[in-house]
Write an enzyme that holds these catalytic residues in place. Structure first.
Site, PDB file in Angstrom:
ATOM      1  N   HIS A 114      -4.013   8.367  50.042  1.00 46.79           N
ATOM      2  CA  HIS A 114      -2.650   8.342  50.557  1.00 46.79           C
ATOM      3  C   HIS A 114      -1.900   7.268  49.788  1.00 46.79           C
ATOM      4  O   HIS A 114      -2.352   6.122  49.716  1.00 46.79           O
ATOM      5  CB  HIS A 114      -2.638   8.037  52.054  1.00 46.79           C
ATOM      6  CG  HIS A 114      -1.273   8.132  52.658  1.00 46.79           C
ATOM      7  ND1 HIS A 114      -0.882   7.373  53.724  1.00 46.79           N
ATOM      8  CD2 HIS A 114      -0.192   8.899  52.333  1.00 46.79           C
ATOM      9  CE1 HIS A 114       0.366   7.662  54.054  1.00 46.79           C
ATOM     10  NE2 HIS A 114       0.805   8.591  53.212  1.00 46.79           N
ATOM     11  N   ASP A 115      -0.766   7.619  49.209  1.00 48.62           N
ATOM     12  CA  ASP A 115      -0.103   6.693  48.298  1.00 48.62           C
ATOM     13  C   ASP A 115       0.220   5.351  48.949  1.00 48.62           C
ATOM     14  O   ASP A 115       0.143   4.301  48.298  1.00 48.62           O
ATOM     15  CB  ASP A 115       1.151   7.322  47.674  1.00 48.62           C
ATOM     16  CG  ASP A 115       2.101   7.958  48.670  1.00 48.62           C
ATOM     17  OD1 ASP A 115       1.948   7.748  49.892  1.00 48.62           O
ATOM     18  OD2 ASP A 115       3.023   8.681  48.221  1.00 48.62           O
ATOM     19  N   THR A 162      10.906   6.923  48.599  1.00 46.97           N
ATOM     20  CA  THR A 162      11.499   8.007  49.368  1.00 46.97           C
ATOM     21  C   THR A 162      11.459   7.680  50.858  1.00 46.97           C
ATOM     22  O   THR A 162      12.410   7.900  51.595  1.00 46.97           O
ATOM     23  CB  THR A 162      10.756   9.327  49.088  1.00 46.97           C
ATOM     24  OG1 THR A 162      10.839   9.623  47.694  1.00 46.97           O
ATOM     25  CG2 THR A 162      11.367  10.468  49.873  1.00 46.97           C
ATOM     26  N   GLY A 211       1.387  12.132  51.927  1.00 53.71           N
ATOM     27  CA  GLY A 211       0.492  12.572  52.992  1.00 53.71           C
ATOM     28  C   GLY A 211       0.862  13.909  53.601  1.00 53.71           C
ATOM     29  O   GLY A 211       1.838  14.554  53.226  1.00 53.71           O
ATOM     30  N   ALA A 246       6.583  12.046  46.485  1.00 52.52           N
ATOM     31  CA  ALA A 246       7.276  13.221  46.979  1.00 52.52           C
ATOM     32  C   ALA A 246       8.454  13.628  46.100  1.00 52.52           C
ATOM     33  O   ALA A 246       8.993  14.719  46.257  1.00 52.52           O
ATOM     34  CB  ALA A 246       7.760  12.971  48.408  1.00 52.52           C
ATOM     35  N   ASN A 287       7.199   4.717  60.041  1.00 51.54           N
ATOM     36  CA  ASN A 287       7.950   5.384  58.984  1.00 51.54           C
ATOM     37  C   ASN A 287       9.447   5.226  59.237  1.00 51.54           C
ATOM     38  O   ASN A 287       9.937   5.614  60.300  1.00 51.54           O
ATOM     39  CB  ASN A 287       7.629   6.882  58.949  1.00 51.54           C
ATOM     40  CG  ASN A 287       6.284   7.172  58.343  1.00 51.54           C
ATOM     41  OD1 ASN A 287       5.307   6.508  58.655  1.00 51.54           O
ATOM     42  ND2 ASN A 287       6.223   8.192  57.503  1.00 51.54           N
ATOM     43  N   SER A 337       8.532  12.412  42.425  1.00 48.28           N
ATOM     44  CA  SER A 337       8.106  12.388  41.026  1.00 48.28           C
ATOM     45  C   SER A 337       6.635  12.005  40.951  1.00 48.28           C
ATOM     46  O   SER A 337       6.047  11.501  41.917  1.00 48.28           O
ATOM     47  CB  SER A 337       8.943  11.385  40.215  1.00 48.28           C
ATOM     48  OG  SER A 337       8.714  10.057  40.676  1.00 48.28           O
ATOM     49  N   GLY A 338       6.050  12.265  39.794  1.00 46.76           N
ATOM     50  CA  GLY A 338       4.661  11.901  39.555  1.00 46.76           C
ATOM     51  C   GLY A 338       4.539  11.116  38.276  1.00 46.76           C
ATOM     52  O   GLY A 338       5.452  11.110  37.439  1.00 46.76           O
ATOM     53  N   ARG A 339       3.414  10.424  38.131  1.00 49.02           N
ATOM     54  CA  ARG A 339       3.183   9.669  36.908  1.00 49.02           C
ATOM     55  C   ARG A 339       1.690   9.563  36.659  1.00 49.02           C
ATOM     56  O   ARG A 339       0.874   9.680  37.584  1.00 49.02           O
ATOM     57  CB  ARG A 339       3.807   8.283  37.009  1.00 49.02           C
ATOM     58  CG  ARG A 339       3.107   7.319  37.946  1.00 49.02           C
ATOM     59  CD  ARG A 339       4.078   6.458  38.676  1.00 49.02           C
ATOM     60  NE  ARG A 339       4.755   7.232  39.690  1.00 49.02           N
ATOM     61  CZ  ARG A 339       5.807   6.793  40.378  1.00 49.02           C
ATOM     62  NH1 ARG A 339       6.311   5.618  40.152  1.00 49.02           N
ATOM     63  NH2 ARG A 339       6.366   7.541  41.293  1.00 49.02           N
TER      64      ARG A 339
END
Length: 475
Positions: free
Chosen positions: A237-238, A260, A82, A14, A297, A16-18
């Protein structure tokens, strides 16, 4: 299966990406970072939106670098956060996906609960109450937009579609929507009809490890891939991917996937749909190989990162998080207030130090006044929330938790790991940091024949190959 091969993992969080190239074999598990890029939402006139096209462009750039470094990549897999989605008609999006932190998401709650109360929803989908769950978001969509849409694709499913041209819905990400009848692992068509939502928009379900499709010719040319490169469904889903790479004995362990968000839970074989689970606001989400992630969560390191961003705006310069944590470590934990990290005020972006102060004032607690004490207050409050959630997860799942595994970025936060051990009275094992990418890699590698075995075998490979740190509880 005597030598290692390579797969490419696209891991979009949510914030950053890689893109990572995984080198995998029976005795090998290595995550080679290729590209990292920000994932910053954009505020538009109609709300807070994901810059989804810019994010896809970054993914293609990362894959291009991956294939340049390792031309024989055997598979590509995508995982993301998600609940968020795009509506499509034909091949075209009917607008940018809106961000789950956008204020509009809460508007759907009353509309849904007037028809199906939360306890009935929980019996069907097993999910804790979160105001941004997909089912509530869909209830805010204008009727004319839903009438136009012929598909809803969750974020990783949208990327899978753009890469392959195939529309599918992977099970672990589908389990975050509130639209999956969890006991049957099928779309809950009756629920959609009750809510007046069109069931035609839901694609065919696919399980982790199944072949999604192959890179489209134009995509393959754009990233420099040769041949028929498959895209494999992973735990899209990560958190589902992260849990694959938790080196745990699930009979006596809990996990915290900490970034996050802090996802705190245990792994079980069947959904826990009891009144106690409902009351504790726990959720049942799909995992790889049909497992269930029974978790709650917790707000996570979002609060700390937003506090740092607030101070950086005030100072007009970057701040050193390690430096702030070092100063916070010197603060006596007994002198800082504990606050409820799950209070709804901490969900949107904004001035976290001021919100912490306001919470303390409202609850007749002396607020922390200086940055090191504010950071220590955040860490102590998170660690307490984690310890309490672990206790509840073990009770609800029937697991005597002896060890807590912290994976993700939170595994680097020594103060948080130690205080979680202290407050829970349990050993904490920290790492791997890149658990999500590694879980993505492991599912792909097993699907293309580089390794084999069940989740326990995959986790044993993680334990043998990854650097882990242990924190014993102190009195």
């Amino acid at each position: 299966m005597t030598r290692a091969g390579h797969v490419a993992a696209v891991d979009l969080g949510a914030s950053s990406g890689r893109v990572v190239v995984g080198r995998v074999g029976p005795s090998t598990l290595e995550a080679i970072p290729i590209a990292r890029f920000p994932n910053d939402p954009v505020t538009m006139v109609d709300g807070l939106q994901w810059n989804i096209v810019g994010l896809y462009d970054s993914v293609l750039g990362g894959l291009r670098d991956a294939f340049r470094q390792e031309p024989r990549i055997a598979s590509v897999g995508v995982d993301t956060w998600g609940v968020d989605y795009a509506l499509l008609r034909g091949d075209r999006m009917l607008g940018n996906p809106l961000h789950y932190r956008d204020a509009r998401t809460a508007l759907g709650v009353s509309a849904v609960h007037e028809i199906v109360p939360h306890d009935e929803l929980f019996a069907r989908n097993g999910l804790q109450f979160l105001p941004f769950t997909t089912v509530y978001q869909l209830a805010t969509e204008p009727a004319e937009v839903l009438a136009l849409a012929d598909r809803m694709l969750l974020t990783p499913d949208l990327f899978g579609f753009w890469l392959t041209g195939e529309s599918r819905a992977e099970l672990t990400i589908a389990s975050t929507t509130g639209l999956l009848h969890l006991p049957e692992r099928e779309w809950d068509v009756d629920l959609l009809q009750s809510l007046g939502l069109p069931s035609r928009i839901l694609p065919e379900l696919i399980a982790p490890g199944q072949r999604w499709g192959s890179l489209l010719p134009d995509v393959a040319r754009a990233v420099g891939a040769d041949g028929n490169v498959p895209v494999t469904a992973v735990g899209s889903h990560d958190t589902a991917s992260a849990v694959v790479a938790v080196p745990m004995d699930r009979r006596s362990a809990a996990f915290i996937s900490c970034g996050t968000w802090g996802l705190v839970g245990v792994e079980v074989d069947e959904p826990v749909l009891t009144a106690s689970a409902l009351s504790a606001n726990f959720t049942n989400e799909g995992g790889v190989d049909g497992r269930i992630r029974l978790l709650r969560n917790v707000m996570g390191l979002w609060i700390l990162s937003e506090a740092v961003r607030t101070w950086e705006r005030q100072d007009g310069r970057p701040l050193s998080l390690p430096g702030l944590l070092e100063e916070a470590t010197a603060v006596d934990a007994r002198t800082v207030p504990l606050f409820d990290v799950d209070d709804a005020r901490f969900l949107p972006p904004g001035d976290m130090p001021e919100r912490i102060r306001a919470w303390c004032v409202e609850h007749d607690v002396a607020p922390p006044r200086h940055r090191p004490t504010i950071v220590r207050s955040i860490i102590e409050s998170l660690a307490r929330a984690f310890a309490e959630a672990v206790e509840q997860a073990g009770d609800l799942g029937g697991i005597g938790v002896q060890t807590i595994h912290i994976v993700g970025g939170g595994a680097l936060n020594e103060l948080l790991c130690q205080r979680t051990a202290d407050l829970s009275g349990r050993r904490v094992v920290a790492g791997p940091v890149e658990a999500t990418a590694l879980g993505n890699v492991l599912v792909q590698a097993r699907a293309v024949g580089l390794i084999d075995g069940d989740l326990e075998n995959l986790r044993e490979l993680v334990d043998r190959t990854q650097a882990l740190r242990r924190f014993e509880p102190r009195e």
